[in-house]
Structures are given as structure tokens and as C-alpha cells.
Design a protein around this motif. Sequence first.
Motif, PDB file in Angstrom:
ATOM      1  N   LEU A  64       0.807  -1.225   0.000  1.00  0.00           N
ATOM      2  CA  LEU A  64       0.000   0.000   0.000  1.00  0.00           C
ATOM      3  C   LEU A  64       0.841   1.276   0.000  1.00  0.00           C
ATOM      4  N   ARG A  91       3.058   2.638  -2.181  1.00  0.00           N
ATOM      5  CA  ARG A  91       2.985   3.434  -3.413  1.00  0.00           C
ATOM      6  C   ARG A  91       1.589   4.014  -3.603  1.00  0.00           C
ATOM      7  N   MET A  92       0.564   3.220  -3.280  1.00  0.00           N
ATOM      8  CA  MET A  92      -0.813   3.680  -3.462  1.00  0.00           C
ATOM      9  C   MET A  92      -1.114   4.847  -2.532  1.00  0.00           C
ATOM     10  N   ALA A 149       4.042   3.672  -9.626  1.00  0.00           N
ATOM     11  CA  ALA A 149       2.764   2.990  -9.397  1.00  0.00           C
ATOM     12  C   ALA A 149       2.499   1.975 -10.505  1.00  0.00           C
ATOM     13  N   GLU A 181      -2.656   0.024  -9.517  1.00  0.00           N
ATOM     14  CA  GLU A 181      -2.652   1.162  -8.592  1.00  0.00           C
ATOM     15  C   GLU A 181      -3.061   2.439  -9.316  1.00  0.00           C
ATOM     16  N   THR A 201      -6.795   2.297 -10.140  1.00  0.00           N
ATOM     17  CA  THR A 201      -7.600   2.474  -8.928  1.00  0.00           C
ATOM     18  C   THR A 201      -7.610   3.939  -8.506  1.00  0.00           C
ATOM     19  N   ASP A 257      -4.405  -4.912  -0.991  1.00  0.00           N
ATOM     20  CA  ASP A 257      -4.947  -4.511  -2.281  1.00  0.00           C
ATOM     21  C   ASP A 257      -5.003  -3.001  -2.380  1.00  0.00           C
ATOM     22  N   ALA A 258      -4.797  -2.472  -3.585  1.00  0.00           N
ATOM     23  CA  ALA A 258      -4.755  -1.012  -3.767  1.00  0.00           C
ATOM     24  C   ALA A 258      -6.037  -0.332  -3.313  1.00  0.00           C
ATOM     25  N   THR A 259      -7.172  -1.016  -3.393  1.00  0.00           N
ATOM     26  CA  THR A 259      -8.426  -0.395  -2.956  1.00  0.00           C
ATOM     27  C   THR A 259      -8.499  -0.235  -1.438  1.00  0.00           C
TER      28      THR A 259
END
Length: 424
Positions: free
Chosen positions: A20, A22-23, A108, A112, A115, A141-143
Motif C-alpha cells: 500500500l 505506493r498507493m 505505481a 494502482e 484504482t 490490495d490497492a483499494t
Amino acid sequence: MDPISERLRARHPQRIDLSLDRMRALCAALGDPQHRLPPVVHVAGTNGKGSTVALIRAVAEAAGLKVHAYTSPHLVRFNERIRLAGRLIEDDHLNAILDRIEGVSGEATVFESTTAAAFLAMAETTADLAVIEVGLGGVLDATNVIERPLLSVITPVDYDHAEFLGTDLAGIASEKAGVLKAGAPGVIGRQREEAFKAIERRAADVRARLTVLGVDFDAWAERGGMAFQTADLFMDLPAPALAGAHQIDNAAVAIAAALELDLPESAIIEGLKAVRWPARLQRISTGPYGQAAKAAEAELWLDGGHNPHAGRALAAFLAERQARAPRPLALICGMLGNKDAGGFFAALKDSQATVFTVGFDGAAAEPAALAAVARGHGLAATPAGSVGEALDLALRFGAGRVAICGSLYLAGEVLGASPETWPV
């Protein structure tokens, strides 16, 4: 490949790297759009996520709400992933959002970046609800930069993506249960015992109240429709407009979510009738493949399920149709090389289907190798050069019921063959 997908693949790493950091950095550079979304329903699980998102969206829209939705993967066009207030995002809008993403995205990944694009577009478009599907796993998860969903949903957990999530079902469930958050109730689909225990542990850790299919509510097919029941509520409802007995459970989870959202029974009824979700036991009657089947007076079905759980759902659906109206059965199957083809064909070994294996663009299993796996499970199997060739062979050999199956990428190729069959 559509132009948006080509743009993303050319400019962003295509690897899957569950993290997470980078996101979070990307979202921060964009003004943290994930904190400016409408109330969020966050949906995780192995099977049924997309159908459940579609069902929740259909019920909410029937109640008069404007609903955003984020799903993956797309079938034909990247735009299918982002639905803004009920409509697929337009190319110009999406390209403008991607311009902003690329100005700050750094390293990213594709998922990512997409999203973040979805979150930015949704934050800047008025709506009443956002239904967000997890891409892979849950915790990382990116979400999962969404910190305060209104509601979390976990559909059935099973084995898939072993290279990222491992082969321990409890561990997979723990990863997916990362969408459960303090203060947000969780609606949980039917689970195996070890998966449910892992979900329960996560819920206890974050103090999330759970409502569980088979414990707090249940549903079953009845007289051509479905019944839904809780301790103090019974509803006699139409069956969901999605084929397959497994959709009763998906609908039950969506109904429980709708009740958590205080949506009325009238909206539940209309949503069940109106729901659409392509490539999930979808009857194909238009486009070149549908027309070929129609000319031969054969049924043609399309299903993107790609793991043993999905194989069992497909087998049950086909067995039910064969029991009511027996026809020579053929499967046209293509799968990614990293999927459990043995488990998929094991689920279909009693179908007496003739199998034709095909490849598709991407990391598809070799048709000859896939045919060997099918034969290892007692199915007559022949590799073919394309879906068109396989369908022609199946129809010439007298198949009256054909299912194209095994991969959403293959399903996308089939639907993409004609604008008549593009998802909208």
C-alpha cells in the motif's frame, strides 16, 4: 487491446506487487480522493464479487440512488472498470484523469494507477454510493486505502492466485478479511469453516459486526423465484436475472447489504429483475458466434469463471439444463497458464461434454496442454486454433449446447468480436 489499456501498459509497470505504500503516496499526491468518495460498499472475496457488485448496484439504482462502481478486470474496453453515477466513464474524461495520474504516479503499477483514477473520477462526480471491488486479496490490495467504508462485503473465499495468496484457505481468508474495518458492519457470504473462522478473528480484532449467510440470514430457490429470510423477516422475491443456482447466494448477500443500507423491498425486487453482468453464464445470441450458434439451432453460453469453485458452478448450471432439455454438450475452454486447470476440469468430469481447447492473447495455457489436462479427467478434448474454429467443430459434430468458458480474457475476446456484444 483498446487504446486506454495500451496507454496504461506502456506507461506503468504491469507487475502485481501487493503493497500500500505506493498507493498511499499516489493518493496523497492527488489530494487523497479516497477520503472524498460517497459512502463506500467495499467488496472482497474469491468468487461472485462482480455479480454481487452488480446486484448491489442494481438494487441501489432501483431505489433512486446514483451509484459509482469500480470493478476489474474489464472484458472489452477499459472504461468498463469505472462507472460514474450509473454510466461508464467516457474516453475524454478518463484520458484527462490519467494525464493527472501520470503527472505524479512515479512507480505505481497499472492497477494502482487505475484504482487512483477511479477514486479521483468518483470523488469529483456527484453520487450517493460507491461500490468498490477488491482487485486481489484484501489487506494489501490497492483499494484498501479506503479507511472508513460504510459497509464491507466478503463473498465466498476459495483457492485462486496461489502465487500471491498462498494455498492455505485460512490465510487467504485472513487476507481478504482485511476489508473489515472498525465501525463498518460486514456482510459475509457462505464460507467453508476454516475461512469463516479467519474472517471472524479479523472481525473481532477490529470490532466489526458481522451478518453471515447461513447463520443470520439465508436464501433458497422457490417456485421459480427465491426466498430470503432473517430471524424477523421473510421475503418472497423474483429470482435474480443472472443464470445459475449460485446466483441465489450472491443475491442473498446483496439483499443483506441492501437491508444494511436501508433500501426498500420494492427496490430489491426491481433490482433483482434488472441486474445485468456480462460473461457470467451469459446467453449469447448476437455477434458472429451467437449468429453461428443460432443458425445451427444451438444454445451458446459464455462464462468467465476460471477456478475450481467457478467450475463447480458451471457444472451445476449445465447439469440442470441438461436434465430439463438434454442436448449434446460441448465446452470451448481457454485458461491462463497459472490457473488450476485440473481443478476446473475435475468439476466438469461428469458433464459428458466434448471439450475444445483454445488460446487467447496473453499468458494463456497452450491448447494442447490444456486438452491433455481435460483428457486426464475423463473428458474427450481436442485443441483448436481459435474460438471460431472450435465453435465450427462443435456445431459440425452436432453440439446443441455450447459453453465458452475458463477465462475472463477469453470471454472478452468473444464479446469484443462485435459492437453488438460489447458490455455497456
